[in-house]
Motif scaffolding. Structure first.
Motif, PDB file in Angstrom:
ATOM      1  N   LEU A   1      63.693   5.961 -14.039  1.00 18.45           N
ATOM      2  CA  LEU A   1      62.883   7.171 -14.119  1.00 18.45           C
ATOM      3  C   LEU A   1      61.996   7.305 -12.875  1.00 18.45           C
ATOM      4  O   LEU A   1      61.901   8.371 -12.265  1.00 18.45           O
ATOM      5  CB  LEU A   1      62.024   7.134 -15.385  1.00 18.45           C
TER       6      LEU A   1
ATOM      7  N   THR B   1      62.264  10.044  -9.644  1.00 15.35           N
ATOM      8  CA  THR B   1      61.122  10.854  -9.229  1.00 15.35           C
ATOM      9  C   THR B   1      60.868  10.712  -7.728  1.00 15.35           C
ATOM     10  O   THR B   1      60.587  11.688  -7.027  1.00 15.35           O
ATOM     11  CB  THR B   1      59.858  10.431 -10.007  1.00 15.35           C
TER      12      THR B   1
ATOM     13  N   GLY C   1      57.301  11.242 -19.617  1.00 12.03           N
ATOM     14  CA  GLY C   1      57.703  10.139 -18.753  1.00 12.03           C
ATOM     15  C   GLY C   1      56.525   9.270 -18.348  1.00 12.03           C
ATOM     16  O   GLY C   1      56.612   8.038 -18.347  1.00 12.03           O
TER      17      GLY C   1
ATOM     18  N   THR D   1      61.757   7.407 -23.405  1.00 10.28           N
ATOM     19  CA  THR D   1      62.403   7.817 -22.160  1.00 10.28           C
ATOM     20  C   THR D   1      63.803   8.363 -22.396  1.00 10.28           C
ATOM     21  O   THR D   1      64.190   9.382 -21.820  1.00 10.28           O
ATOM     22  CB  THR D   1      62.511   6.616 -21.188  1.00 10.28           C
TER      23      THR D   1
ATOM     24  N   LEU E   1      58.705  14.440 -12.996  1.00 12.24           N
ATOM     25  CA  LEU E   1      58.155  13.448 -13.920  1.00 12.24           C
ATOM     26  C   LEU E   1      57.277  14.159 -14.936  1.00 12.24           C
ATOM     27  O   LEU E   1      56.226  14.709 -14.601  1.00 12.24           O
ATOM     28  CB  LEU E   1      57.338  12.399 -13.155  1.00 12.24           C
TER      29      LEU E   1
END
Length: 293
Positions: free
Chosen positions: A106, A110, A121, A280, A117
C-alpha cells in the motif's frame, strides 16, 4: 465460484502455514535452506512446465523477463530473511510481522504509482504499526543490539522483500506462472551458490533430511503448483481472504506443537496486525451500488 480452485488454494495455504515448523527442524541455516528450496522448486516446477506443454506456447517478453529476474532477487531475499527470523523468534510472532507485507505494498503504491492513500489506508497502517510494537515488546529490550538480535529486524525485512516481490510482479502478464517462478528460483541458485557453506550438510540425521526435502518439494514445488493452478480462477478478494489460512495454521502449530504462549500484549498485537491487514484488503462497497441478491 470455482470450488475446486478454492480447495486447492486453501490446501496450499494450509501446507505453507507449516513451513516454520519444518524450517526449525531442518538443522541447517537459512541461506543453505533457501538454496535447497530453489533447487527443488526449479526442478519440480520446471518439469511441470515441460510436461504440461507450457514451454511450447510461452510468450517471452524481454522487459518482463528482466522484471521477473529483479522480482526473483526480492523473492529469494524474502525467503532468507524469513527463515533467519524463524531461527530467532517464535513462529507466531515472525508470521505476524511477515504478514505486514500488504501494508508495505500500500505504501509503495502511494510512493511510486501515485495511488491515492485513503483515510482507511492510513488507519490500517497506524493499526498495524501499533500492533507490531505490541508484538515485539519494545519494553523488553535494553539495547539496540538486543533488539536486532531478537529477530524482529529479519522478520520486518522479509515482509518488506515480500511486498517488493508483489509490487514488482503486479505488471507481469505475458509470462506464465511456471516460467515466472522458474526464472526466479534460477536467480536464487545463482545468488546463493557462492555464499553457501556446504559443510552444514554433514552429520545431518535422516529426520533433518526429510524436513529439508519436505521444505523444498512440498512447501515450494507442490504448494506453488496448487497456488498457481488456483489463483487465476478466483476473485482477488477470495484469494486475499484464503491467504489468512497460512498464518492461522502457523500460529496453531506453534501453540500446539511448540508450546508457544503469547503474552496478553502480543496477543493484542497479533489481532491488531491482522485487523489492519483485513482493513486493507477488504474494500468497502461503493455508495449507491445496489448489492446483488
Amino acid at each position: 465460484m470455482n470450488v475446486s480452485a478454492m480447495i486447492k488454494l486453501t490446501v496450499s495455504m494450509a501446507i505453507f502455514g507449516s513451513i516454520g515448523f519444518f524450517t526449525i527442524n531442518t538443522g541447517i541455516p537459512a541461506l543453505e535452506l533457501v538454496f535447497v528450496r530453489c533447487i527443488c522448486a526449479t526442478l519440480f516446477l520446471g518439469l511441470m512446465w515441460y510436461f504440461t506443454g507450457g514451454h511450447k506456447t510461452e510468450a517471452w517478453n524481454k522487459k518482463e523477463v528482466l522484471q521477473t529476474l529483479l522480482c526473483g532477487v526480492f523473492l529469494v531475499l524474502n525467503w532468507v530473511f524469513l527463515f533467519k527470523a524463524f531461527e530467532e523468534m517464535a513462529i507466531s510472532i515472525t508470521i505476524s510481522i511477515y504478514n505486514l507485507a500488504p501494508i508495505f505494498v500500500l505504501i509503495l503504491g502511494t510512493l511510486f504509482l501515485k495511488e491515492r492513500l485513503t483515510i482507511r489506508g492510513v488507519l490500517a497502517i497506524a493499526i498495524c504499526f501499533i500492533g507490531s510494537i505490541f508484538i515485539v515488546g519494545i519494553e523488553n529490550f535494553q539495547s539496540i543490539d538486543q533488539f536486532i538480535d531478537s529477530g524482529f529486524v529479519w522478520a520486518l525485512l522479509s515482509a518488506i522483500c515480500y511486498a517488493l516481490t508483489m509490487f514488482t510482479s503486479k505488471t507481469l502478464h505475458s509470462l506464465s506462472p511456471y516460467a515466472t517462478t522458474f526464472l526466479q528460483t534460477i536467480v536464487g541458485i545463482v545468488m546463493l551458490l557462492p555464499l553457501c557453506n556446504f559443510s552444514v550438510f554433514q552429520g545431518l540425521t535422516t529426520t533433518n533430511w526429510l524436513y529439508i526435502i519436505g521444505t523444498g518439494v512440498i512447501h515450494t514445488g507442490f504448494v506453488y503448483y496448487l497456488f498457481f493452478d488456483s489463483i487465476r480462477n478466483l476473485p482477488t478478494i477470495v484469494v486475499s481472504v484464503l491467504t489468512f489460512v497460512d498464518p492461522v495454521v502457523a500460529i496453531l502449530l506453534d501453540t500446539i506443537l511448540l508450546d508457544f504462549s503469547p503474552s496478553i500484549f502480543q496477543s493484542i498485537g497479533i489481532l491488531l496486525v491482522f485487523g489492519g491487514i483485513i482493513l486493507t484488503i477488504v474494500k468497502p462497497k461503493k455508495e449507491g451500488n445496489p448489492s446483488k441478491v
